[in-house]
Design a protein around this motif. Structure first.
Motif, PDB file in Angstrom:
ATOM      1  N   PHE A 190      59.660  35.210 -20.268  1.00  0.00           N
ATOM      2  CA  PHE A 190      59.823  36.801 -20.267  1.00  0.00           C
ATOM      3  C   PHE A 190      60.770  37.383 -21.373  1.00  0.00           C
ATOM      4  O   PHE A 190      61.778  37.159 -21.308  1.00  0.00           O
ATOM      5  N   LYS A 210      57.367  32.609 -15.658  1.00  0.00           N
ATOM      6  CA  LYS A 210      56.828  32.857 -17.146  1.00  0.00           C
ATOM      7  C   LYS A 210      58.150  32.928 -18.129  1.00  0.00           C
ATOM      8  O   LYS A 210      59.234  33.390 -17.756  1.00  0.00           O
ATOM      9  N   VAL A 249      62.158  34.080 -13.270  1.00  0.00           N
ATOM     10  CA  VAL A 249      61.568  34.293 -14.743  1.00  0.00           C
ATOM     11  C   VAL A 249      62.569  33.584 -15.707  1.00  0.00           C
ATOM     12  O   VAL A 249      63.715  33.481 -15.363  1.00  0.00           O
TER      13      VAL A 249
END
Length: 375
Positions: free
Chosen positions: A147, A145, A173
């Motif tokens: 972040f 993701k 991430v």
């Protein structure tokens, strides 16, 4: 004979008048001398940021006359994005400063002798927030993701939380540098955003949800608090120069400053709405509604306090120091010389004698309803 008596009476009256005048003059001199002897000591506190409820206790201490009662004339110096409280104190432009403990440890690591003397915030206010609709309801699900982090040394709590959940911050991430706002998150340009409980979280909750036409609710969010994840680092502590605090006279001044400041924080715990007014009077750019939320959330970072407000918890210090070392904020392990608790303990002891509740064990958060734009 009558003339002699008249003369003696006149002389006696003159003597008495002279004595009275002398007594009054002496009293006047004594009063003036006393005032001169107890002339307020001028000191400056460099804040970490601009005027907001994050510093309400200090504003209250000034507004309520607590500093004045302690014999201090305190100048509250505003901070900002280009102001380093450590450098201001090191440069002699302020006796006291407010900043996060990792920053102080980093300064000490480079040879700058700064010492924390009062740890106001007992726990971290840092969070990482995701949308409930994203399904990212655990830190393990952050894998792959975007972040959001602030960088600038404020990202270590989140990185530690990633590592604790088996993720490599540099590989698992995509770290996205964000400003001190939540615009990218609101636009869904990132999956997770950094947010202080008392500031950016409120910014999300003050924004309009385009699907409902109303502001967002906590039920729309997953809020991961670093303090609950076990990676919280200490924030907002009072620090001074190490050589300055070695002076006995300065130690006395520091105790008075801490005592009045802690009293201000205790006052804001019990009169949070009034303290919001003091912050607004200081010229904050953020509206009353936002500041009220902030005051309530800041209180939650201070109270309850099992050791007494401002007294450093050694375990919390070790956790902060450990994370700072692990993530290379500092190159060598931090020394316990980075803080001293004796001055804060003296301040707390005096407040207890005055009947001030320094623990706040019965304090409970108020219910604060946000409105669009925080007004």
């Amino acid at each position: 004979m009558r003339k002699r008596r008249t003369y003696l009476l006149a002389a006696a009256v003159a003597v008495v008048a002279s004595l009275v005048a002398a007594s009054l003059a002496a009293a006047h001199v004594s009063t003036r001398g006393g005032a001169k002897a107890t002339k307020a000591t001028k000191v400056t506190l460099q804040l970490k940021w601009v005027a907001q409820a994050q510093f309400a206790g200090f504003y209250a201490a000034k507004a309520k006359g607590f500093y004045k009662q302690a014999g201090l004339d305190v100048n509250l110096k505003l901070g900002g994005p280009d102001i380093s409280p450590e450098q201001v104190v090191l440069g002699g432009q302020a006796e006291f400063g407010i900043d996060w403990l990792p920053s102080l440890l980093a300064q000490r690591d480079t040879g700058n002798d700064l010492v924390n003397i009062g740890q106001v915030y007992a726990r971290s206010g840092t969070t990482e927030v995701t949308w409930k609709s994203s399904g990212i309801n655990t830190f393990k699900k952050m894998r792959g993701k975007k972040f959001g982090v602030w960088i600038l040394g404020n990202e270590f709590e989140q990185e530690a939380a990633l590592v604790k959940n088996g993720l490599d911050p540099k590989k698992d991430v995509t770290l996205v540098k964000q400003n001190f706002d939540v615009v990218p998150f609101l636009k869904h340009e990132i999956d997770a955003t950094s947010a202080m409980t008392y500031n950016e979280l409120a910014q999300i909750l003050e924004a309009k949800n385009p699907k409902t036409g109303k502001i967002y609710q906590l039920s729309d969010l997953n809020v991961f608090k670093m303090s609950k994840l076990g990676t919280g680092m200490l924030q907002d502590g009072v620090f001074v120069k190490g050589d300055w605090i070695k002076d006995k006279g300065h130690q006395g001044t520091a105790v008075k400053f801490l005592q009045a400041s802690f009293k201000g924080w205790a006052y804001c715990r019990d009169h949070y709405k009034e303290c919001v007014g003091y912050v607004l009077a200081a010229g904050t750019a953020l509206p009353r509604g936002h500041q009220t939320w902030q005051m309530n959330e800041v209180n939650a970072l201070i109270w309850p306090n099992r050791l007494g407000v401002g007294v450093m918890d050694p375990a919390s210090f070790r956790q902060t120091a450990s994370i700072a070392y692990k993530f290379k904020v500092i190159k060598k392990p931090a020394s316990s010389a980075a803080y001293r608790s004796d001055l804060a303990k003296k301040a707390v002891a005096t407040l207890k004698k005055q009947g001030v509740d320094v623990y706040g064990n019965k304090w409970k958060k108020a219910t604060v309803k946000l409105t669009l734009g925080g007004k």
